[in-house]
Structure formats: structure tokens, C-alpha cells
Design an enzyme around this catalytic site. Structure first.
Site, mmCIF file in Angstrom:
data_model
loop_
_atom_site.group_PDB
_atom_site.id
_atom_site.type_symbol
_atom_site.label_atom_id
_atom_site.label_comp_id
_atom_site.label_asym_id
_atom_site.label_seq_id
_atom_site.Cartn_x
_atom_site.Cartn_y
_atom_site.Cartn_z
ATOM 1 C CG ASP A 1 -2.039 0.838 0.945
ATOM 2 O OD1 ASP A 1 -2.152 1.465 -0.093
ATOM 3 O OD2 ASP A 1 -2.890 1.195 2.117
ATOM 4 C CG HIS B 1 0.116 1.732 -9.368
ATOM 5 N ND1 HIS B 1 -0.215 1.397 -7.966
ATOM 6 C CD2 HIS B 1 -1.086 2.633 -9.818
ATOM 7 C CE1 HIS B 1 -1.196 2.078 -7.667
ATOM 8 N NE2 HIS B 1 -1.893 2.583 -8.755
ATOM 9 N NE ARG C 1 -7.252 1.727 -6.457
ATOM 10 C CZ ARG C 1 -6.180 2.063 -5.602
ATOM 11 N NH1 ARG C 1 -5.197 2.384 -6.345
ATOM 12 N NH2 ARG C 1 -6.090 1.903 -4.223
ATOM 13 C CG LEU D 1 9.482 -17.505 -3.065
ATOM 14 C CD1 LEU D 1 10.467 -16.618 -2.347
ATOM 15 C CD2 LEU D 1 8.770 -16.626 -4.104
ATOM 16 C CB SER E 1 -7.780 -3.701 2.455
ATOM 17 O OG SER E 1 -7.595 -2.526 3.206
HETATM 18 C C1 FPP Z 1 -2.112 0.265 -3.175
HETATM 19 O O1 FPP Z 1 -1.455 1.539 -3.242
HETATM 20 C C2 FPP Z 1 -1.510 -0.556 -4.459
HETATM 21 C C3 FPP Z 1 -2.171 -1.144 -5.204
HETATM 22 C C4 FPP Z 1 -3.706 -1.303 -5.532
HETATM 23 C C5 FPP Z 1 -1.628 -1.863 -6.350
HETATM 24 C C6 FPP Z 1 -0.525 -2.482 -6.147
HETATM 25 C C7 FPP Z 1 0.320 -3.067 -7.177
HETATM 26 C C8 FPP Z 1 1.692 -2.960 -7.333
HETATM 27 C C9 FPP Z 1 2.639 -2.467 -6.120
HETATM 28 C C10 FPP Z 1 2.481 -3.360 -8.404
HETATM 29 C C11 FPP Z 1 2.325 -4.735 -8.690
HETATM 30 C C12 FPP Z 1 3.059 -5.403 -9.563
HETATM 31 C C13 FPP Z 1 3.056 -6.348 -10.091
HETATM 32 C C14 FPP Z 1 4.318 -7.222 -10.578
HETATM 33 C C15 FPP Z 1 1.727 -6.949 -10.581
HETATM 34 P P1 FPP Z 1 -2.624 2.579 -3.598
HETATM 35 O O2 FPP Z 1 -2.514 2.907 -4.880
HETATM 36 O O3 FPP Z 1 -3.989 2.387 -2.802
HETATM 37 O O4 FPP Z 1 -1.694 3.862 -2.737
HETATM 38 P P2 FPP Z 1 -2.338 5.038 -2.013
HETATM 39 O O5 FPP Z 1 -3.233 4.331 -0.824
HETATM 40 O O6 FPP Z 1 -1.316 5.977 -1.410
HETATM 41 O O7 FPP Z 1 -3.240 5.806 -2.959
#
Ligand code: FPP
Length: 256
Positions: free
Chosen positions: A36, A53, A87, A147, A212
């Protein structure tokens, strides 16, 4: 090839392992992570959310490597929830392209490491390009014994349980299953994680203290570890810090 790998995965970083990490001690078999804070990371830099992201994807690579090096057997990364469809369209489209982007650059190296890729979540709603990349990765890595890296994508804990109960109810109705057979073990066998042990450790970044809708059934006895660090800033040092704290915990599973 190994040399190339060592360079790409930066083996020298091994030295940054904290002294307190007991490699011969308790290493969690399964670590689940709620990644997050990507959006806030980007906001702080006046960048679009999707830049967060993309930076988060790099952190995935770093942490998977760190986990593999200390012998973690399963990693489950929460990449997209059943609620994330709410989103903005551009952000969803971007997130749906990340798995193929990640796999197109990293899959060969992951295969060299013996990593097995699995997707946990509902496949039906995914765009075909996302599903194709994941199914190909699953197929190419299915015999790997290193893994296991699970991407929770279009995953929701309640959705997973609802789908499992619906299948079980249909089987009861058809006379294939008796109500008294619905034990905890049986329910577990109907979940995406049927072949995977429950997580020993859950990490959540960015200072939010909630689940969540992530692995609601499987986290019943999991040790929880929260950090204020935003996911794109999360490094192997943070990961090892979580492991050290886990090593200091006493797990009693309801006993004394
Ligand atoms: C939450 O942060 C994050 C997500 C919903 C997406 C997570 C995805 C990645 C870290 C990349 C995934 C990688 C691969 C290889 C598939 P947020 O956007 O809710 O952050 P915020 O709460 O600060 O807005």
C-alpha cells in the site's frame, strides 16, 4: 548465466541483512504482503499515481529476491483487489498491464531461480492480455520447486469465500456433499489457496492498519506487521526488519 543473474539481482546486497536475523532460526514459510502507498508516494513527488505503481513493481522484485535468499517458500502479493475496479479507468488499465510488464522483464530470471508463479483471484473479469501473461507464467513455471510467488489479482477475501460456499451449496444440493462434511479443512480446500499453507506473516505498508478484504480465512493465526513506509520505498532492509520481529514473536494458536 549465473553471473548475469547475480548482477541483475544484485547479490552483493546480501550484506545488508541485519545482524539480528537468525537464518538458522524461524523463517516464515509463507509471507503475505499488502503493498500500500503507491499513490501517496507518487503524490509526494507530484507524479501521476501510476508512477507510484511502476515504482511499486520494482519493490516487488527487490522483496521477492530478499525472501528467496533467506528461504521463504511462499510469497503472496496483493496486486489488485475486487474493489480496485472502482478506480479511474486509466489507473485500472495501467494496473492490468503491470503483470505482463513485470513478467516480460523478470520471468526468465525468476525461472533461473526456480520460482513458481501462481495467480490467486477471479479470472473471469480480467482483460485477456493480463490473463494470458499470467497463465503463460503459471504454465512455464509449474514444475519449479523454488519459492512460490502468488499474485493476488482481482482477489477479495469475501468473494473467495462466497464462491467457495456457492460451489459447496450446489454439491450439497446435488447430494455429492453432506452438510456435516463442511469442516474447516474442507472449506480450505475450496479456496484459491487450497495447495498453500496459511501465511505465517502479513506485512502491510503505508501506515494503514486494516486487512482490506485480504485472505480473511487464511490470516486467522497470522502474525501481523505494519510499517509507515510507503510500498515503493520498501526495501530488503524493511523486509528483514519484519522477519526479525517475527522471529521474536511467540505463536500460541490459542494455547498457553
Ligand atoms: C495500493 O496502493 C496498491 C495497489 C492497489 C496496487 C499494487 C500494485 C503494485 C505494487 C504493483 C504490482 C506489481 C506487479 C508485478 C503485478 P494505493 O494505490 O492504494 O496507494 P495510496 O493508498 O497511497 O493511494
Amino acid at each position: 548465466m549465473l553471473e548475469h543473474l547475480a548482477r541483475k539481482w544484485g547479490r552483493k546486497e546480501k550484506q545488508s541483512e541485519p545482524a539480528e536475523l537468525d537464518r538458522s532460526g524461524k523463517i516464515p514459510e509463507h509471507v503475505a504482503i499488502i503493498m500500500d502507498g503507491n499513490g501517496r508516494w507518487a503524490n509526494k513527488r507530484s507524479l501521476p499515481r501510476v508512477a507510484g505503481h511502476r515504482a511499486g513493481m520494482k519493490a516487488v522484485k527487490e522483496v521477492v529476491k530478499a525472501a528467496d535468499e533467506i528461504g521463504v517458500r511462499y510469497m503472496t502479493m496483493y496486486a489488485f483487489s475486487t474493489e480496485n475496479w472502482k478506480r479511474p479507468r486509466d489507473e485500472v488499465d495501467f494496473l492490468m498491464k503491470l503483470p505482463q510488464e513485470f513478467l516480460s522483464t523478470e520471468l526468465d530470471e525468476l525461472i533461473e531461480r526456480g520460482v513458481r508463479i501462481r495467480m490467486l483471484g477471479s479470472k473471469n473479469e480480467l482483460p485477456s492480455h493480463t490473463l494470458k501473461a499470467l497463465l503463460e507464467a503459471e504454465e512455464r513455471t509449474k514444475d519449479n520447486s523454488g519459492l512460490q510467488l502468488n499474485f493476488a489479482l482481482n482477489y477479495g477475501g469475501r468473494d473467495e469465500l462466497a464462491k467457495a460456499f456457492s460451489v459447496m451449496a450446489a454439491q450439497v444440493k446435488a447430494g455429492e456433499l453432506q452438510p456435516e462434511q463442511l469442516t474447516e479443512e474442507l472449506i480450505s480446500s475450496y479456496l484459491y489457496t487450497s495447495e498453500i499453507p496459511d501465511p505465517d506473516l502479513l506485512i502491510r505498508t503505508s501506515g494503514e492498519i486494516r486487512l482490506s478484504n485480504f485472505m480473511l480465512w487464511q490470516l486467522a493465526y497470522t502474525e501481523l506487521w505494519f510499517t509507515d513506509v510507503l510500498w515503493p520505498d520498501f526495501t530488503r532492509e524493511h523486509f528483514y526488519q519484519a522477519i526479525v520481529e517475527y522471529q521474536g514473536r511467540a505463536r500460541r494458536y490459542g494455547a498457553v
